[in-house]
Design an enzyme around this catalytic site. Structure first.
Site, PDB file in Angstrom:
ATOM      1  N   GLU A   1       0.821  -1.209   0.000  1.00  0.00           N
ATOM      2  CA  GLU A   1       0.000   0.000   0.000  1.00  0.00           C
ATOM      3  C   GLU A   1       0.859   1.265   0.000  1.00  0.00           C
ATOM      4  O   GLU A   1       1.795   1.390   0.796  1.00  0.00           O
ATOM      5  CB  GLU A   1      -0.889  -0.005   1.250  1.00  0.00           C
TER       6      GLU A   1
ATOM      7  N   SER B   1      -4.172   5.419   0.016  1.00  0.00           N
ATOM      8  CA  SER B   1      -5.482   4.923   0.399  1.00  0.00           C
ATOM      9  C   SER B   1      -6.474   6.045   0.143  1.00  0.00           C
ATOM     10  O   SER B   1      -6.391   7.096   0.772  1.00  0.00           O
ATOM     11  CB  SER B   1      -5.439   4.544   1.877  1.00  0.00           C
TER      12      SER B   1
END
Length: 434
Positions: free
Chosen positions: A347, A350
Site C-alpha cells: 500500500e 489509500s
RNA sequence: GGAGGGGUGGCUGAGCGGUCGAAAGCACUGGUCUUGAAAACCAGCGAAGCUGUCAAAGCUUCCCAGGGUUCGAAUCCCUGCCCCUCCGCCA
C-alpha cells in the site's frame, strides 16, 4: 456519525449493512436508549415550558407593580424536578452519543464482502513489473552503506525511525516537492500548511476518536495530539462551517509528517521503513457536494495514480473489502506499488469516500441553493502519496545491481539534474565535479 | 513571562436581570418600479433538536465553553478556552 433519524426508522437494515464491515449493531440497546431518551426529553421540555410560562407571569406581574410573592411560592419544587429531569436526560444522551460514536460508517453497496486484506479486489494494474538479471535488494540493503541509517535512528529515538542522508535525503525531499507541484499545477489543488498538533475535537471530527485513541501519540500533560495523517487538520478546517455552494468542490493538498504509535502491529514490518512512527505524506482532501463524491473518489484516485505513473512505478488498484475498510469510510481504493525487495505489492495510497459521515461529526455543511436548505458536505481524502514508501519503491525498482539507482525522468529537475545515485559510496553523494 | 481589553446571527455592531432569538446597518432572497440594469421603496431572511405517520402546528435549546446565583441570565459571579493591544523574550 450515522443519520440518527434514518437509524431510528430502520435499525435492522443498518445492522444488515454493517455486517459487511464485521460490525455487530446492538439494535436492542439502541431501541432501549432511544425510548429512554424520548421519555426523558419530552419530560424535560415539558418542565422547561412550565418554568418559562411561570417566570414570564412573574415578570408581567412585577411590571404591573403587583406583589409577586404568591406567584413565586407557587413555583414550589419545579426547579428541583427540572434539575432531576435534566440530569436524567443528560445521562441518557451521553450514553446514546457514545453508542452512536462507536458505529462505523455504512459500507457502500459496491464494497465486496470479505474478512481482511486477502479479500480485497484488484480493479486495475499499471506498469511492468521489472525483471532483474540479478537478485534485487530491498531498500535496507541498498542503503546499508549509510544512506539509510536505521541504527543511528534507533540510538537517537528508538525502533521504527530512520535517518536518511545525502542523496537519499534529497530524493525524499525531491519526491515531496514533485508531488506537491503536480497536484497544485495540474490537478487543481490548493496547497495548505497546517498544524501537526491537533486537539481532541479534530480527532473526533475525522473519526480517529473515540475508538482509536491508542493509534496516535498524545503530548504529555496536554490535550494536543500528534497528527496520524494530514487528513485531520485539513478536513477539520471545515468543522463548524457552513460553506457557500459556490465554494465547492474544495481541493486541498497538504504535506505533513504523520505520527503513528503502531500499537497492535508488533512484529509486523519491523524491517526497513515500511512502517514507521514518523513518516511524511502528501495528502489530498476534497470537500464536495453530496452528489459529487463518487465522481470525486475516482478523480482523487486518478490524481494519486498520476504520481505513480510519472515516476514509472508499477502499481495496482484494489477495492477494500468490508472487513478491511476503515471506520469512517464508505469505500476505499488502495493503490499498491510493486516492491522488488519484497516481491509483492504494498500500500502506498489509500483513497476514501466518507460521504457525510465525517461531515456529520464535525458539522461541516453547505447551503444548497436549489433547495434553499443547509446540508452536510461529503468529504474525501487520499494519499498522493506516502513519501517514505515512494522512496522505497524508487530505490528498489530502479536499482542496477551495482549499488546505483536510476532517477526517473520526472524527478530529475528536483534532483539538480542528477540521473544516477550511487549508494555504494556511503552517503550516495556524487563526488564533487572536480 | 508581565499588564490591559474583548468574545452576540454570513459580516459589522447595539443590548436595561423579566414578551430578547436578540436593535440597527451590510450582505442575501422575493416583489414594486424600469426596455434592461442600478438606485429607491416594500417584504422576507440564524442554527440544532423534539412532539406529530406526513403535513399543518406546537415546543425546547443555543448570545465562546463549563459551573453557580435567581421564580427568571446574552445581561450578575467563578473557572477554562480563544482573540486583540502594549511590554519582555525569541526562530
Amino acid at each position: 456519525m450515522l443519520d440518527v433519524k434514518l437509524l431510528r426508522q430502520q435499525p435492522d437494515i443498518f445492522a444488515q449493512c454493517l455486517k459487511v464491515k464485521n460490525y455487530v449493531l446492538d439494535v436492542n440497546e439502541f431501541l432501549f436508549l432511544e425510548a429512554e431518551r424520548k421519555a426523558a426529553q419530552t419530560e424535560t421540555e415539558r418542565l422547561q415550558r412550565e418554568r418559562n410560562a411561570r417566570s414570564k407571569r412573574i415578570g408581567a406581574a412585577k411590571a404591573r407593580g403587583e406583589d409577586i410573592a404568591p406567584l413565586v411560592a407557587e413555583v414550589g419544587d419545579l426547579g428541583a424536578r427540572l434539575d432531576a429531569a435534566k440530569e436524567r436526560l443528560g445521562q441518557v444522551q451521553a450514553r446514546l452519543h457514545d453508542f452512536l460514536q462507536q458505529i462505523p460508517n455504512l459500507p457502500d453497496a459496491s464494497v465486496p464482502e470479505g474478512r481482511d486484506e486477502a479479500d480485497n479486489v484488484e480493479i486495475r494494474a499499471w506498469g511492468r513489473i521489472p525483471k532483474f538479471n540479478f537478485e534485487p535488494l530491498d531498500h535496507v540493503d541498498l542503503g546499508v552503506a549509510g544512506a539509510l541509517d536505521f541504527a543511528a535512528a534507533a540510538k537517537v529515538s528508538g525502533a521504527r525511525f530512520v535517518v536518511m542522508k545525502g542523496a537519499v535525503a534529497r530524493l525524499h525531499r525531491a519526491l515531496t516537492q514533485f508531488m506537491l507541484d503536480i497536484h497544485v499545477a495540474e490537478h487543481g489543488y490548493t496547497e495548505v500548511y497546517a498544524p501537526y498538533l491537533v486537539n481532541s475535537a479534530s480527532l473526533y471530527g475525522t473519526g480517529q476518536l473515540p475508538k482509536f485513541a491508542e493509534d496516535h501519540f498524545t503530548v504529555e500533560g496536554g490535550e494536543l495530539h500528534l497528527i496520524p495523517t494530514g487528513e485531520v487538520p485539513v478536513t477539520n478546517l471545515y468543522r463548524d462551517v457552513i460553506l457557500g455552494a459556490e465554494t465547492l468542490p474544495i481541493r486541498h493538498v497538504c504535506h505533513t509528517p504523520c505520527f503513528r504509535s503502531e500499537a497492535g502491529s508488533y512484529g509486523k514490518d519491523t524491517r526497513g521503513m515500511i512502517r514507521q512512527h514518523q513518516f511524511e505524506k502528501v495528502e489530498l482532501v476534497q470537500v464536495v457536494a453530496p452528489d459529487a463524491s463518487w465522481e470525486g473518489l475516482e478523480e482523487l484516485t486518478a490524481h494519486a495514480e498520476a504520481i505513480l505513473r510519472r515516476l514509472e512505478l508499477p502499481y495496482r488498484a484494489v477495492v477494500l473489502c468490508g472487513g478491511d475498510l476503515g471506520f469512517a469510510a464508505a469505500k476505499t481504493i488502495d493503490l499498491e506499488v510493486w516492491l522488488p525487495g519484497q516481491g509483492r505489492y504494498r500500500e502506498i495510497s489509500s483513497c476514501s469516500n466518507f460521504l457525510d459521515f465525517q461531515a456529520r461529526r464535525m458539522m461541516a455543511r453547505f447551503r444548497d441553493p436549489d433547495r434553499g436548505a443547509i446540508d452536510y458536505v461529503h468529504t474525501l481524502n487520499g494519499s498522493g502519496l506516502a513519501i517514505g514508501r515512494t522512496l522505497v519503491a524508487v530505490l528498489e525498482n530502479f536499482q542496477d545491481g551495482a549499488g546505483r539507482i536510476h532517477v526517473p525522468d520526472a524527478l530529475r529537475p528536483y534532483m539538480g539534474g542528477v540521473a544516477t545515485l550511487d549508494l555504494s559510496a556511503g552517503l550516495g553523494l556524487s563526488p564533487p565535479a572536480s
